[in-house]
Design an enzyme around this catalytic site. Structure first.
Site, PDB file in Angstrom:
ATOM      1  N   ARG A 129     -64.008 -25.781  56.336  1.00 22.86           N
ATOM      2  CA  ARG A 129     -63.169 -26.432  55.273  1.00 22.86           C
ATOM      3  C   ARG A 129     -61.668 -25.650  55.690  1.00 22.86           C
ATOM      4  O   ARG A 129     -61.755 -24.734  56.067  1.00 22.86           O
ATOM      5  CB  ARG A 129     -63.856 -25.890  54.151  1.00 22.86           C
ATOM      6  CG  ARG A 129     -65.219 -26.355  53.590  1.00 22.86           C
ATOM      7  CD  ARG A 129     -66.142 -25.417  53.247  1.00 22.86           C
ATOM      8  NE  ARG A 129     -67.460 -25.884  53.096  1.00 22.86           N
ATOM      9  CZ  ARG A 129     -68.208 -26.452  52.355  1.00 22.86           C
ATOM     10  NH1 ARG A 129     -67.715 -26.872  51.243  1.00 22.86           N
ATOM     11  NH2 ARG A 129     -69.336 -26.742  52.564  1.00 22.86           N
TER      12      ARG A 129
ATOM     13  N   ASP B 236     -61.724 -25.776  49.274  1.00 22.21           N
ATOM     14  CA  ASP B 236     -63.209 -25.527  49.778  1.00 22.21           C
ATOM     15  C   ASP B 236     -63.771 -26.655  49.734  1.00 22.21           C
ATOM     16  O   ASP B 236     -65.238 -26.696  50.450  1.00 22.21           O
ATOM     17  CB  ASP B 236     -63.926 -24.517  49.099  1.00 22.21           C
ATOM     18  CG  ASP B 236     -64.126 -24.747  47.576  1.00 22.21           C
ATOM     19  OD1 ASP B 236     -62.920 -24.789  46.808  1.00 22.21           O
ATOM     20  OD2 ASP B 236     -65.190 -24.847  46.945  1.00 22.21           O
ATOM     21  N   ASN B 237     -63.439 -27.890  49.339  1.00 23.09           N
ATOM     22  CA  ASN B 237     -64.019 -29.289  49.412  1.00 23.09           C
ATOM     23  C   ASN B 237     -63.529 -30.082  50.215  1.00 23.09           C
ATOM     24  O   ASN B 237     -63.350 -31.393  50.142  1.00 23.09           O
ATOM     25  CB  ASN B 237     -64.311 -29.938  48.139  1.00 23.09           C
ATOM     26  CG  ASN B 237     -65.279 -28.900  47.286  1.00 23.09           C
ATOM     27  OD1 ASN B 237     -66.249 -28.189  47.714  1.00 23.09           O
ATOM     28  ND2 ASN B 237     -65.343 -29.072  45.896  1.00 23.09           N
TER      29      ASN B 237
ATOM     30  N   GLY C 194     -68.048 -19.232  49.962  1.00 23.66           N
ATOM     31  CA  GLY C 194     -69.065 -19.239  50.995  1.00 23.66           C
ATOM     32  C   GLY C 194     -70.230 -20.130  50.273  1.00 23.66           C
ATOM     33  O   GLY C 194     -70.292 -20.538  49.277  1.00 23.66           O
TER      34      GLY C 194
ATOM     35  N   LYS D 245     -78.801 -28.206  51.179  1.00 29.46           N
ATOM     36  CA  LYS D 245     -78.198 -27.501  49.984  1.00 29.46           C
ATOM     37  C   LYS D 245     -79.145 -27.520  48.926  1.00 29.46           C
ATOM     38  O   LYS D 245     -79.932 -28.307  48.625  1.00 29.46           O
ATOM     39  CB  LYS D 245     -77.155 -28.853  49.587  1.00 29.46           C
ATOM     40  CG  LYS D 245     -76.415 -28.512  48.365  1.00 29.46           C
ATOM     41  CD  LYS D 245     -74.968 -29.475  48.470  1.00 29.46           C
ATOM     42  CE  LYS D 245     -74.181 -29.278  47.013  1.00 29.46           C
ATOM     43  NZ  LYS D 245     -73.035 -30.411  47.355  1.00 29.46           N
TER      44      LYS D 245
ATOM     45  N   GLY E  45     -73.099 -20.527  48.890  1.00 27.23           N
ATOM     46  CA  GLY E  45     -73.943 -19.824  47.792  1.00 27.23           C
ATOM     47  C   GLY E  45     -75.354 -20.589  47.541  1.00 27.23           C
ATOM     48  O   GLY E  45     -76.098 -19.748  46.977  1.00 27.23           O
TER      49      GLY E  45
HETATM   50  P1  AMP Z   1     -69.153 -26.649  44.563  1.00 31.48           P
HETATM   51  O1  AMP Z   1     -68.848 -26.893  43.061  1.00 31.48           O
HETATM   52  O2  AMP Z   1     -70.719 -27.088  44.803  1.00 31.48           O
HETATM   53  O3  AMP Z   1     -68.310 -27.129  45.760  1.00 31.48           O
HETATM   54  O4  AMP Z   1     -69.262 -25.169  44.549  1.00 31.48           O
HETATM   55  C1  AMP Z   1     -68.368 -24.161  44.570  1.00 31.48           C
HETATM   56  C2  AMP Z   1     -69.042 -22.712  45.070  1.00 31.48           C
HETATM   57  O5  AMP Z   1     -69.787 -22.421  44.181  1.00 31.48           O
HETATM   58  C3  AMP Z   1     -69.543 -22.650  46.473  1.00 31.48           C
HETATM   59  O6  AMP Z   1     -69.484 -21.250  47.044  1.00 31.48           O
HETATM   60  C4  AMP Z   1     -71.092 -22.805  46.087  1.00 31.48           C
HETATM   61  O7  AMP Z   1     -71.944 -22.118  47.090  1.00 31.48           O
HETATM   62  C5  AMP Z   1     -71.228 -21.960  44.942  1.00 31.48           C
HETATM   63  N1  AMP Z   1     -72.299 -22.416  44.207  1.00 31.48           N
HETATM   64  C6  AMP Z   1     -72.564 -23.831  43.335  1.00 31.48           C
HETATM   65  N2  AMP Z   1     -73.599 -23.562  42.713  1.00 31.48           N
HETATM   66  C7  AMP Z   1     -74.218 -22.452  43.136  1.00 31.48           C
HETATM   67  C8  AMP Z   1     -75.539 -21.979  42.662  1.00 31.48           C
HETATM   68  N3  AMP Z   1     -76.179 -22.822  41.707  1.00 31.48           N
HETATM   69  N4  AMP Z   1     -75.949 -20.982  43.085  1.00 31.48           N
HETATM   70  C9  AMP Z   1     -75.033 -20.310  43.953  1.00 31.48           C
HETATM   71  N5  AMP Z   1     -73.898 -20.566  44.365  1.00 31.48           N
HETATM   72  C10 AMP Z   1     -73.476 -21.603  43.914  1.00 31.48           C
HETATM   73 MG    MG Z   2     -68.114 -27.299  47.699  1.00 28.91          MG
END
Ligand code: AMP
Ligand code: MG
Length: 500
Positions: free
Chosen positions: A189, A258-259, A96, A119, A98
């Site tokens: 996604r 998820d991406n 989700g 973001k 985050g």
């Molecule tokens: P990403 O690597 O940006 O595709 O993120 C993968 C997952 O980790 C997603 O669910 C993001 O929302 C969560 N996420 C990444 N960085 C953070 C953060 N600093 N705080 C909270 N959730 C994060």
């Molecule tokens: Mg992501």
């Protein structure tokens, strides 16, 4: 009248929030967490006007407050989307948003619905251990890479703005906080489907499928089997997208489900990069230790991700399990052909072949093989190739010198010229066609890093120069020729980080 005039003027957004109208299981309603001191670092003027937004108003203090999530504009219905995902092959049932929030949706000048998404906007119910924040470096990288992708004509999410938060964020070191305001045709996604499929919530899977059909693939509604048609369309777009990445030497870096956007856009620029000296095994991500998402792994990874989507859709694909599996298999089987059409068609265009003949694919692959062996720069080899004369090898100098052993190019060039001799297209026309598909400028990793380092010191000039060349990458920019130069050995960036 007077009263209206004395009210602060706020930029007008005409939201129409289709995702917020879905059942509550699809998201968590949550507002961004305000930040200390929003400063608008960059606003994407052309995108803002494409969205019908008032650029001047967005550039005001109030605009910065909105873009930072400190002020919620009328009509926004902020929410964090629920999704799951396979990360490096491991299923994570609840990811989700985050650290992101969907503010709402706008209809752009072309009538296309666009998500407006922040973001780095603070914690949400999906944050787990994370702080919900983003930092300047990765935000800037995503801004630049998205604009470069757009300039290359490849489907992508784009940055509307980049805002400094005035807060410190703790990563491996203390970094300046930032928020990326992102615009996408859609944020659904493969992982969104997985979230509900894994919970066996068939109603939600169906609802989501109907939603993405209506939003992204309306023609599927009239197909005999709409969900099968949907799967085929997503397969098609993903295959084309990945082929186009390959053709410009792009490595996404985190091709987790998820991406993987259902819209077929490039999404979630993390530890991504464009290749300099060609290496099909190239990986830049600091966490991809086994090369799972290397340049040459991307086509098979794409199919793997789509297979996860197909699994989620099984209950919608047939009367019984056997029929559903057969249908899913048939849809997935279209991937290989779709990819090859796009990839080999693209390679032919890159080497200036106006039509397809036997042996063309091998000729193109032979060049790639030699480039890899000879450490030739991916972008410059193809770009310099555009200027070569079909019947005069004395023009080959600029390409030859990119190969460790120039003789390796000469052998290939001879076959290439034999092939060009069979086509009747005038030379100038061929060269122009080649220049339209072989960019002169990519956001080279060392230049992105240079822009990040400068921005952290408050200097955005390198960012602006980089944006200027990468957003019109097929044009010559005689004043910025240094942006075509590959990194010197001491400038090479081996690893990039996603900044999570
Ligand atoms: P990403 O690597 O940006 O595709 O993120 C993968 C997952 O980790 C997603 O669910 C993001 O929302 C969560 N996420 C990444 N960085 C953070 C953060 N600093 N705080 C909270 N959730 C994060
Ligand atoms: Mg992501």
């Amino acid at each position: 009248m007077n009263q209206a005039l004395s009210q602060p003027v706020t930029p007008r957004f005409t939201f129409d929030n289709s995702y917020a109208r879905l059942p509550e299981v699809f998201y968590a309603r949550i507002e961004p967490t305000p930040v200390a001191q929003p400063t608008l670092l960059r606003l994407n003027h052309s995108l803002a006007s494409q969205l019908g937004l008032d650029v001047e108003l967005l550039a005001t203090d109030t605009g910065a407050q909105i873009l930072a999530g400190n002020l919620i504009p009328p009509g926004a219905e902020p929410l964090a989307m629920a999704y799951a995902g396979h990360q490096y092959g491991q299923f994570v049932p609840s990811l989700g948003d985050g650290r992101a929030i969907l503010l709402g949706e706008l209809i752009d000048r072309d009538g296309i619905r666009r998500d407006l998404h922040l973001k780095g906007s603070g914690r949400t119910p999906f944050s787990r251990m994370g702080d919900g924040r983003a930092v300047l470096g990765p935000v800037l990288r995503e801004y630049v890479l998205g604009e470069a992708m757009q300039g290359l004509g490849i489907p992508t999410t784009r940055a509307l703005a980049m805002v400094a938060t005035g807060e410190e964020v703790y990563r491996e070191r203390i970094e300046p906080g930032a928020i990326l305001v992102r615009v996408a045709a859609g944020h659904t996604r493969v992982g969104t489907f997985e979230y509900f499929a894994r919970r066996d919530d068939r109603e939600a899977v169906r609802h989501l499928a109907d939603y993405v059909i209506a939003r992204h693939y309306p023609a599927c509604r009239d197909a005999d089997r709409p969900y099968r048609a949907l799967l085929e369309q997503v397969v098609q777009r993903q295959a084309e997208l990945i082929a186009r990445w390959m053709l410009v030497g792009f490595i996404h870096g985190v091709m987790n489900t998820d991406n993987t956007a259902i819209s077929g856009e490039t999404i979630d620029y993390g530890p991504c990069a464009f290749i300099d000296a060609f290496d099909p095994k190239a990986v830049y991500s600091s966490i991809d230790r086994f090369g799972r998402y290397a340049w040459d792994q991307q086509p098979s990874t794409g199919l793997w991700n789509l297979t996860q989507l197909a699994n989620c859709l099984l209950p919608l694909l047939g009367e019984d399990e056997h029929a559903a599996q057969k249908s899913a298999r048939a849809a997935l089987d279209t991937y290989g052909n779709a990819f090859e059409q796009a990839y080999y068609g693209g390679l032919r265009a890159k080497i200036g072949l106006a039509d397809a003949r036997a042996g063309d694919d091998d000729l193109a692959l032979d060049l790639l093989g030699r480039m890899a062996q000879q450490q030739a720069d991916f972008t410059n080899t193809f770009r310099e190739l555009c200027a070569l004369s079909a019947d005069d090898p004395s023009t080959d100098g600029p390409v030859r010198e990119l190969f460790d052993d120039p003789g390796a190019f000469d052998d290939w060039a001879q076959q290439w010229r034999e092939r060009l001799a069979v086509q009747t297209q005038p030379e100038a026309e061929r060269q122009a066609a080649m220049r339209a598909v072989n960019p002169a400028y990519i956001p080279r990793n060392h230049r992105v890093q240079e822009a990040i380092d400068a921005a952290e010191q408050g200097d955005l000039a390198p960012l602006d120069r980089l944006l200027e060349v990468v957003s019109t990458p097929f044009d010559e920019h005689p004043d910025c020729i240094e942006y075509r130069r590959p990194p010197q050995p001491h400038e090479i960036i081996e690893r990039t980080f996603c900044g999570t």
